[in-house]
Write a protein that holds these residues in place. Structure first.
Motif, PDB file in Angstrom:
ATOM      1  N   ALA A 126       7.484  -1.210  -4.197  1.00  0.00           N
ATOM      2  CA  ALA A 126       8.622  -0.308  -4.543  1.00  0.00           C
ATOM      3  C   ALA A 126       9.926  -0.786  -3.942  1.00  0.00           C
ATOM      4  CB  ALA A 126       8.209   1.134  -4.030  1.00  0.00           C
ATOM      5  N   LYS A 127       9.943  -1.802  -3.373  1.00  0.00           N
ATOM      6  CA  LYS A 127      11.302  -2.822  -3.053  1.00  0.00           C
ATOM      7  C   LYS A 127      11.998  -1.751  -1.795  1.00  0.00           C
ATOM      8  CE  LYS A 127      11.736  -5.190  -6.972  1.00  0.00           C
ATOM      9  NZ  LYS A 127      12.072  -4.998  -8.581  1.00  0.00           N
ATOM     10  N   ILE A 128      11.143  -1.493  -0.843  1.00  0.00           N
ATOM     11  CA  ILE A 128      12.004  -0.840   0.239  1.00  0.00           C
ATOM     12  C   ILE A 128      12.980  -1.831   0.994  1.00  0.00           C
ATOM     13  CG2 ILE A 128      11.552   0.226   2.504  1.00  0.00           C
ATOM     14  CD1 ILE A 128       8.408   0.854   1.739  1.00  0.00           C
ATOM     15  N   PRO A 129      14.204  -1.400   0.981  1.00  0.00           N
ATOM     16  CA  PRO A 129      15.201  -2.187   1.549  1.00  0.00           C
ATOM     17  C   PRO A 129      15.185  -2.511   2.912  1.00  0.00           C
ATOM     18  CG  PRO A 129      15.870  -0.151   0.660  1.00  0.00           C
ATOM     19  CD  PRO A 129      14.782   0.188   0.831  1.00  0.00           C
ATOM     20  N   ARG A 130      15.675  -3.859   3.344  1.00  0.00           N
ATOM     21  CA  ARG A 130      15.527  -4.286   4.552  1.00  0.00           C
ATOM     22  C   ARG A 130      16.141  -3.397   5.669  1.00  0.00           C
ATOM     23  NH1 ARG A 130      12.629  -8.462   6.265  1.00  0.00           N
ATOM     24  NH2 ARG A 130      14.266  -8.712   7.852  1.00  0.00           N
ATOM     25  N   ASN A 131      15.592  -3.260   6.786  1.00  0.00           N
ATOM     26  CA  ASN A 131      16.128  -2.247   8.129  1.00  0.00           C
ATOM     27  C   ASN A 131      16.135  -1.058   7.587  1.00  0.00           C
ATOM     28  OD1 ASN A 131      16.518  -4.720   9.585  1.00  0.00           O
ATOM     29  ND2 ASN A 131      18.400  -5.225   8.603  1.00  0.00           N
ATOM     30  N   ALA A 132      15.223  -0.626   6.501  1.00  0.00           N
ATOM     31  CA  ALA A 132      15.229   0.881   6.019  1.00  0.00           C
ATOM     32  C   ALA A 132      14.880   1.802   7.222  1.00  0.00           C
ATOM     33  CB  ALA A 132      14.690   1.017   4.892  1.00  0.00           C
TER      34      ALA A 132
ATOM     35  N   ALA B 127       8.781   7.916  -2.236  1.00  0.00           N
ATOM     36  CA  ALA B 127       7.864   7.210  -3.044  1.00  0.00           C
ATOM     37  C   ALA B 127       6.493   7.774  -2.779  1.00  0.00           C
ATOM     38  CB  ALA B 127       7.697   5.692  -2.779  1.00  0.00           C
ATOM     39  N   ALA B 128       5.790   8.330  -3.907  1.00  0.00           N
ATOM     40  CA  ALA B 128       4.464   9.199  -3.786  1.00  0.00           C
ATOM     41  C   ALA B 128       3.559   8.321  -4.313  1.00  0.00           C
ATOM     42  CB  ALA B 128       4.638  10.592  -4.343  1.00  0.00           C
ATOM     43  N   MET B 129       2.423   8.308  -3.519  1.00  0.00           N
ATOM     44  CA  MET B 129       1.299   7.479  -3.841  1.00  0.00           C
ATOM     45  C   MET B 129       0.290   8.542  -4.807  1.00  0.00           C
ATOM     46  SD  MET B 129       0.561   5.055  -0.760  1.00  0.00           S
ATOM     47  CE  MET B 129      -0.191   3.561  -1.673  1.00  0.00           C
ATOM     48  N   LYS B 130       0.212   8.231  -6.001  1.00  0.00           N
ATOM     49  CA  LYS B 130      -0.788   9.276  -6.744  1.00  0.00           C
ATOM     50  C   LYS B 130      -1.869   8.693  -7.496  1.00  0.00           C
ATOM     51  CE  LYS B 130       1.218  13.010  -5.857  1.00  0.00           C
ATOM     52  NZ  LYS B 130       0.365  14.263  -5.251  1.00  0.00           N
ATOM     53  N   GLY B 131      -2.922   9.326  -8.244  1.00  0.00           N
ATOM     54  CA  GLY B 131      -3.958   8.963  -8.856  1.00  0.00           C
ATOM     55  C   GLY B 131      -3.386   7.911 -10.276  1.00  0.00           C
ATOM     56  N   GLY B 132      -4.354   7.598 -10.950  1.00  0.00           N
ATOM     57  CA  GLY B 132      -4.147   6.843 -12.109  1.00  0.00           C
ATOM     58  C   GLY B 132      -3.529   7.563 -13.478  1.00  0.00           C
TER      59      GLY B 132
ATOM     60  N   ILE C  96       2.526   4.673  -8.155  1.00  0.00           N
ATOM     61  CA  ILE C  96       3.608   5.131  -7.292  1.00  0.00           C
ATOM     62  C   ILE C  96       4.691   5.975  -7.767  1.00  0.00           C
ATOM     63  CG2 ILE C  96       4.979   3.926  -5.141  1.00  0.00           C
ATOM     64  CD1 ILE C  96       3.112   1.512  -5.189  1.00  0.00           C
ATOM     65  N   VAL C  97       4.858   6.769  -7.624  1.00  0.00           N
ATOM     66  CA  VAL C  97       5.908   7.549  -8.271  1.00  0.00           C
ATOM     67  C   VAL C  97       7.321   7.434  -7.408  1.00  0.00           C
ATOM     68  CG1 VAL C  97       6.896   9.755  -9.329  1.00  0.00           C
ATOM     69  CG2 VAL C  97       4.423   9.006  -9.168  1.00  0.00           C
TER      70      VAL C  97
END
Length: 234
Positions: A62-68, A165-170, A205-206
């Motif tokens: 999900a490309k979480i920024p550096r030092n976030a 970022a929500a982790m969800k089912g398929g 990942i929503v």
């Protein structure tokens, strides 16, 4: 440790030997504490690595920024936050959970693994009314609640321009449709639905981008989001 590093690579993450060693230690702590309290139903090494570690590390796509600055809503046993903290020591992660004994476990893990993280015992509805409000670049959640409820828990913590970022089912389409009104009311916009095929399971990942400030009345008082999800009556 090679099996941990290989599983991480399958999830699109590169682990250093130090990070893999931390996850090895975390697995030991998880299984030790699981004998005293309910942390996970998954106890086989190969399943922990695939279904907990690799699954959590897939969030890095999900490309979480550096030092976030990151908040894990309903952190539970530390998933996805502990694998993220091990893999990305640049991140400042707050693990939030409403159950005191789980927070004690998280604090023990943070200390024993020397993670750049912290853990807080509080309900999301209450913590979002403090100085933590709209102070995080990213909020994450895994297996916590339906999307309409999750959005009310998470979006108040996210800065303008940040994301949840929500982790969800398929197959989350119906759940996302039911949460569309809530997401908009809370200042969010669904930006992307990432489909992750990992080993023998599929999840999504929503990504919800924070596009406007969350109204001060949200989140509602503790328990209300779960009992009466926004938009549920329509």
């Amino acid at each position: 440790m090679k099996d941990i590093m290989d599983a991480a690579a399958a999830a699109g993450a590169t682990l250093s030997e130090d990070a893999a060693l931390k996850l090895e230690k975390y697995m030991t702590l998880l299984l030790e504490w699981n004998e005293k309290m309910n942390l996970t139903a998954i106890t086989r090494r190969d399943e922990i690595i695939k279904k907990h570690f690799a699954d959590s590390l897939s969030l890095l796509t999900a490309k979480i920024p550096r030092n976030a600055r990151v908040i894990d809503i309903g952190a539970g046993a530390g998933l996805p936050s502990i694998p993220l903290a091990a893999a990305r020591p640049d991140l400042d992660i707050l693990m939030l959970d409403a159950l005191g004994k789980r927070v004690r476990f998280l604090k023990e893990c943070i200390f024993r693994l020397n993670l750049q993280s912290s853990a807080l015992h509080a309900r999301a509805e209450d913590a979002a009314k403090t100085q933590l409000r709209e102070s995080f670049d990213v909020a994450v959640a895994r297996a916590v609640a339906p999307m309409a409820v999750l959005a009310e828990y998470a979006l108040p913590f996210v800065k303008m321009g940040g994301f949840f970022a929500a982790m969800k089912g398929g197959a989350p389409e119906e759940e996302l449709a039911e949460a569309a009104e809530a997401t908009e009311l809370l200042g969010g916009k669904i930006e992307e639905i990432k489909r992750v095929e990992l080993f023998d399971f599929l999840h999504t990942i929503v990504i919800v981008r924070k596009t406007s400030p969350t109204a001060a009345k949200y989140p509602r008082k503790a328990g209300k989001p779960e009992k009466e999800p926004l938009g549920a009556s329509k």
